[in-house]
Every structure is written in structure tokens, then in C-alpha cells.
Design a protein around this motif. Structure first.
Motif, PDB file in Angstrom:
ATOM      1  N   PRO A  39       0.657  -1.163   0.120  1.00 27.36           N
ATOM      2  CA  PRO A  39       0.060   0.011   0.032  1.00 27.36           C
ATOM      3  C   PRO A  39       0.719   1.189   0.022  1.00 27.36           C
ATOM      4  CG  PRO A  39      -0.708  -1.527   1.598  1.00 27.36           C
ATOM      5  CD  PRO A  39       0.577  -2.312   1.102  1.00 27.36           C
ATOM      6  N   VAL A  40       1.977   1.321   0.545  1.00 29.26           N
ATOM      7  CA  VAL A  40       2.836   2.392   0.656  1.00 29.26           C
ATOM      8  C   VAL A  40       3.332   2.754  -0.679  1.00 29.26           C
ATOM      9  CG1 VAL A  40       5.122   3.479   1.548  1.00 29.26           C
ATOM     10  CG2 VAL A  40       3.701   1.865   3.031  1.00 29.26           C
ATOM     11  N   ILE A  41       3.905   1.647  -1.244  1.00 30.20           N
ATOM     12  CA  ILE A  41       4.316   1.873  -2.910  1.00 30.20           C
ATOM     13  C   ILE A  41       3.148   2.236  -3.654  1.00 30.20           C
ATOM     14  CG2 ILE A  41       5.485   0.639  -4.879  1.00 30.20           C
ATOM     15  CD1 ILE A  41       6.927  -1.147  -2.757  1.00 30.20           C
ATOM     16  N   ASP A  42       1.859   1.461  -3.706  1.00 31.20           N
ATOM     17  CA  ASP A  42       0.811   1.904  -4.398  1.00 31.20           C
ATOM     18  C   ASP A  42       0.528   3.379  -4.242  1.00 31.20           C
ATOM     19  OD1 ASP A  42       0.958  -0.600  -5.453  1.00 31.20           O
ATOM     20  OD2 ASP A  42      -0.908  -1.340  -4.033  1.00 31.20           O
ATOM     21  N   SER A  43       0.175   3.707  -3.069  1.00 31.39           N
ATOM     22  CA  SER A  43      -0.071   5.236  -2.589  1.00 31.39           C
ATOM     23  C   SER A  43       0.971   6.293  -3.349  1.00 31.39           C
ATOM     24  CB  SER A  43      -0.325   5.430  -1.105  1.00 31.39           C
ATOM     25  OG  SER A  43      -0.568   6.701  -0.741  1.00 31.39           O
ATOM     26  N   ALA A  44       2.180   6.022  -3.149  1.00 30.53           N
ATOM     27  CA  ALA A  44       3.190   7.010  -3.461  1.00 30.53           C
ATOM     28  C   ALA A  44       2.987   7.061  -5.074  1.00 30.53           C
ATOM     29  CB  ALA A  44       4.458   6.652  -3.179  1.00 30.53           C
ATOM     30  N   LEU A  45       2.767   6.022  -5.859  1.00 32.43           N
ATOM     31  CA  LEU A  45       2.806   6.182  -7.191  1.00 32.43           C
ATOM     32  C   LEU A  45       1.364   6.530  -7.933  1.00 32.43           C
ATOM     33  CD1 LEU A  45       4.781   2.798  -7.842  1.00 32.43           C
ATOM     34  CD2 LEU A  45       5.721   5.120  -7.819  1.00 32.43           C
ATOM     35  N   SER A  46       0.194   6.291  -6.995  1.00 35.16           N
ATOM     36  CA  SER A  46      -1.127   6.591  -7.711  1.00 35.16           C
ATOM     37  C   SER A  46      -1.498   8.032  -8.118  1.00 35.16           C
ATOM     38  CB  SER A  46      -2.083   6.193  -6.495  1.00 35.16           C
ATOM     39  OG  SER A  46      -2.070   6.825  -5.287  1.00 35.16           O
ATOM     40  N   GLU A  47      -0.819   8.897  -7.522  1.00 30.67           N
ATOM     41  CA  GLU A  47      -0.915  10.345  -7.691  1.00 30.67           C
ATOM     42  C   GLU A  47      -0.413  10.832  -8.938  1.00 30.67           C
ATOM     43  OE1 GLU A  47      -0.250  12.862  -4.301  1.00 30.67           O
ATOM     44  OE2 GLU A  47      -1.013  11.439  -3.044  1.00 30.67           O
ATOM     45  N   VAL A  48       0.720  10.253  -9.695  1.00 27.46           N
ATOM     46  CA  VAL A  48       1.398  10.632 -10.888  1.00 27.46           C
ATOM     47  C   VAL A  48       0.921   9.680 -11.860  1.00 27.46           C
ATOM     48  CG1 VAL A  48       3.572  10.965 -11.840  1.00 27.46           C
ATOM     49  CG2 VAL A  48       3.253  11.244  -9.371  1.00 27.46           C
ATOM     50  N   LYS A  49       0.675  10.398 -12.880  1.00 29.04           N
ATOM     51  CA  LYS A  49      -0.062   9.691 -14.030  1.00 29.04           C
ATOM     52  C   LYS A  49       0.875   8.711 -14.824  1.00 29.04           C
ATOM     53  CE  LYS A  49      -3.062  10.844 -18.080  1.00 29.04           C
ATOM     54  NZ  LYS A  49      -3.530  12.039 -18.726  1.00 29.04           N
ATOM     55  N   GLN A  50       2.075   9.090 -15.050  1.00 27.65           N
ATOM     56  CA  GLN A  50       3.238   8.026 -15.581  1.00 27.65           C
ATOM     57  C   GLN A  50       4.341   8.196 -14.945  1.00 27.65           C
ATOM     58  OE1 GLN A  50       2.960   9.114 -19.742  1.00 27.65           O
ATOM     59  NE2 GLN A  50       1.687   7.282 -20.389  1.00 27.65           N
ATOM     60  N   PRO A  51       4.483   7.543 -13.953  1.00 31.46           N
ATOM     61  CA  PRO A  51       5.834   7.799 -12.940  1.00 31.46           C
ATOM     62  C   PRO A  51       6.944   7.100 -13.663  1.00 31.46           C
ATOM     63  CG  PRO A  51       4.318   6.301 -11.884  1.00 31.46           C
ATOM     64  CD  PRO A  51       3.511   6.692 -12.942  1.00 31.46           C
ATOM     65  N   LYS A  52       8.003   7.757 -13.559  1.00 39.46           N
ATOM     66  CA  LYS A  52       9.392   7.270 -13.576  1.00 39.46           C
ATOM     67  C   LYS A  52      10.007   6.971 -12.657  1.00 39.46           C
ATOM     68  CE  LYS A  52       9.345   9.945 -17.817  1.00 39.46           C
ATOM     69  NZ  LYS A  52       9.576  11.469 -18.109  1.00 39.46           N
ATOM     70  N   ILE A  53      10.337   5.519 -12.430  1.00 43.20           N
ATOM     71  CA  ILE A  53      11.118   5.263 -11.144  1.00 43.20           C
ATOM     72  C   ILE A  53      12.411   4.578 -11.391  1.00 43.20           C
ATOM     73  CG2 ILE A  53      10.751   3.820  -9.006  1.00 43.20           C
ATOM     74  CD1 ILE A  53       7.789   3.253  -9.886  1.00 43.20           C
ATOM     75  N   LYS A  54      13.292   5.109 -10.230  1.00 41.81           N
ATOM     76  CA  LYS A  54      14.659   4.701 -10.330  1.00 41.81           C
ATOM     77  C   LYS A  54      14.903   4.027  -8.864  1.00 41.81           C
ATOM     78  CE  LYS A  54      17.293   7.625 -13.803  1.00 41.81           C
ATOM     79  NZ  LYS A  54      18.194   8.693 -13.829  1.00 41.81           N
ATOM     80  N   ALA A  55      15.244   2.841  -8.583  1.00 43.80           N
ATOM     81  CA  ALA A  55      15.199   2.269  -7.471  1.00 43.80           C
ATOM     82  C   ALA A  55      16.360   1.489  -7.082  1.00 43.80           C
ATOM     83  CB  ALA A  55      14.083   1.024  -7.357  1.00 43.80           C
ATOM     84  N   LEU A  56      16.791   1.603  -5.831  1.00 52.54           N
ATOM     85  CA  LEU A  56      18.157   0.877  -5.150  1.00 52.54           C
ATOM     86  C   LEU A  56      17.299  -0.169  -4.285  1.00 52.54           C
ATOM     87  CD1 LEU A  56      21.146   0.539  -4.679  1.00 52.54           C
ATOM     88  CD2 LEU A  56      20.694   2.260  -3.068  1.00 52.54           C
ATOM     89  N   PHE A  57      17.741  -1.496  -4.634  1.00 57.15           N
ATOM     90  CA  PHE A  57      17.222  -2.572  -3.687  1.00 57.15           C
ATOM     91  C   PHE A  57      18.566  -3.187  -2.871  1.00 57.15           C
ATOM     92  CE2 PHE A  57      15.267  -6.915  -3.368  1.00 57.15           C
ATOM     93  CZ  PHE A  57      14.660  -6.747  -2.354  1.00 57.15           C
ATOM     94  N   ASP A  58      18.620  -2.850  -1.602  1.00 54.80           N
ATOM     95  CA  ASP A  58      19.754  -3.306  -0.904  1.00 54.80           C
ATOM     96  C   ASP A  58      19.201  -4.579  -0.303  1.00 54.80           C
ATOM     97  OD1 ASP A  58      21.511  -4.133   1.300  1.00 54.80           O
ATOM     98  OD2 ASP A  58      21.445  -2.070   1.948  1.00 54.80           O
ATOM     99  N   ALA A  59      20.060  -5.886  -1.045  1.00 55.19           N
ATOM    100  CA  ALA A  59      19.688  -7.145  -0.510  1.00 55.19           C
ATOM    101  C   ALA A  59      20.862  -7.761   0.213  1.00 55.19           C
ATOM    102  CB  ALA A  59      19.222  -7.806  -1.788  1.00 55.19           C
ATOM    103  N   THR A  60      21.553  -6.882   0.696  1.00 55.56           N
ATOM    104  CA  THR A  60      22.649  -7.528   1.517  1.00 55.56           C
ATOM    105  C   THR A  60      22.312  -8.201   2.740  1.00 55.56           C
ATOM    106  OG1 THR A  60      23.258  -5.567   2.721  1.00 55.56           O
ATOM    107  CG2 THR A  60      24.370  -5.785   0.580  1.00 55.56           C
ATOM    108  N   GLU A  61      21.201  -7.811   3.419  1.00 58.69           N
ATOM    109  CA  GLU A  61      20.629  -8.815   4.517  1.00 58.69           C
ATOM    110  C   GLU A  61      19.542  -9.565   4.107  1.00 58.69           C
ATOM    111  OE1 GLU A  61      20.740  -6.600   8.100  1.00 58.69           O
ATOM    112  OE2 GLU A  61      21.589  -5.002   7.325  1.00 58.69           O
ATOM    113  N   LEU A  62      19.171  -9.872   3.068  1.00 56.26           N
ATOM    114  CA  LEU A  62      17.899 -10.630   2.430  1.00 56.26           C
ATOM    115  C   LEU A  62      18.432 -11.936   2.461  1.00 56.26           C
ATOM    116  CD1 LEU A  62      15.129 -10.798   1.136  1.00 56.26           C
ATOM    117  CD2 LEU A  62      16.130 -10.681  -1.026  1.00 56.26           C
TER     118      LEU A  62
END
Length: 126
Positions: A39-62
């Protein structure tokens, strides 16, 4: 008492229609973790018509996913996959690099694996 820690930390920065998303995963992810983060991700992206996302996924402790959490991750990728411009996965395990290659099938943007966080950030900001 030795509690098992798992879940996500998330950061979202927005400049106009561009997002910079940082995710840090810890432990073995569960369905409940995705119920909290989606829901946090959905809510953040819902307000923008065509969002462009750059993401850093830190999986060092996954450590991995429960089966239901892996399915949740897949659904989240299908839902928002065409909104990602670049995803840098920063990790330290061979299976994470393999997971990055599989993720390329479900995300429209570029995905690249890094063993060094600075290299990942440099690539994201190019």
C-alpha cells in the motif's frame, strides 16, 4: 531472546514525475511484509500519471522469501514493472544476481546487479 528480524525499510523521494525509491530487505520475507509495503508503494505512485522510477534495492541482509511472499513480489513487479526506468540490486549472494536476471523479464526498464553500493548509485544517477 533471539527474535527473527525481517521486513522492508523504504524511502521515496519525488521530483516532478520522477521517483527515487530505496528498499532494504532484511531476513526471510513474508506475506505480511508485502501486506505492509504494497500500500505504501501503491499510494506513492497513484498520484502521478506516468511515474518514472529509479530504485536501489539493498539485498545484502535478504535471506529469501516464503513462497507466498515470492508470489506477492511477482504481483508487485507485474503491477508496477512498466514504471521502472532503472533498478539497481545491491547484494552479496550469487542467487541474487540470478534473481536480477529473471527480473528483467517482468520490468520494462534496466535492471543490474551490483556488489558495491557506490557503483549501484552511480549507475542509477547516470
Amino acid at each position: 531472546m533471539n527474535a527473527l528480524r525481517h521486513g522492508f525499510s523504504i524511502g521515496i523521494e519525488r521530483v516532478s514525475d520522477e521517483f527515487f525509491l530505496t528498499l532494504k530487505a532484511k531476513g526471510k520475507l513474508t506475506h505480511s511484509d508485502y501486506l505492509a509495503i504494497t500500500p505504501v508503494i501503491d499510494s506513492a505512485l497513484s498520484e502521478v500519471k506516468q511515474p518514472k522510477i529509479k530504485a536501489l534495492f539493498d539485498a545484502t541482509e535478504l535471506e529469501g522469501w516464503e513462497l507466498s511472499a515470492a508470489w506477492d513480489d511477482f504481483k508487485l513487479g507485474l503491477k508496477h514493472g512498466n514504471q521502472f526506468v532503472k533498478i539497481a540490486l545491491y547484494g552479496n549472494k550469487g542467487w541474487q544476481e540470478t534473481a536480477t536476471k529473471l527480473g528483467r523479464w517482468f520490468v520494462a526498464g534496466e535492471i543490474k546487479f551490483f556488489e558495491n553500493e557506490d557503483d549501484a548509485l552511480t549507475w542509477l544517477h547516470q
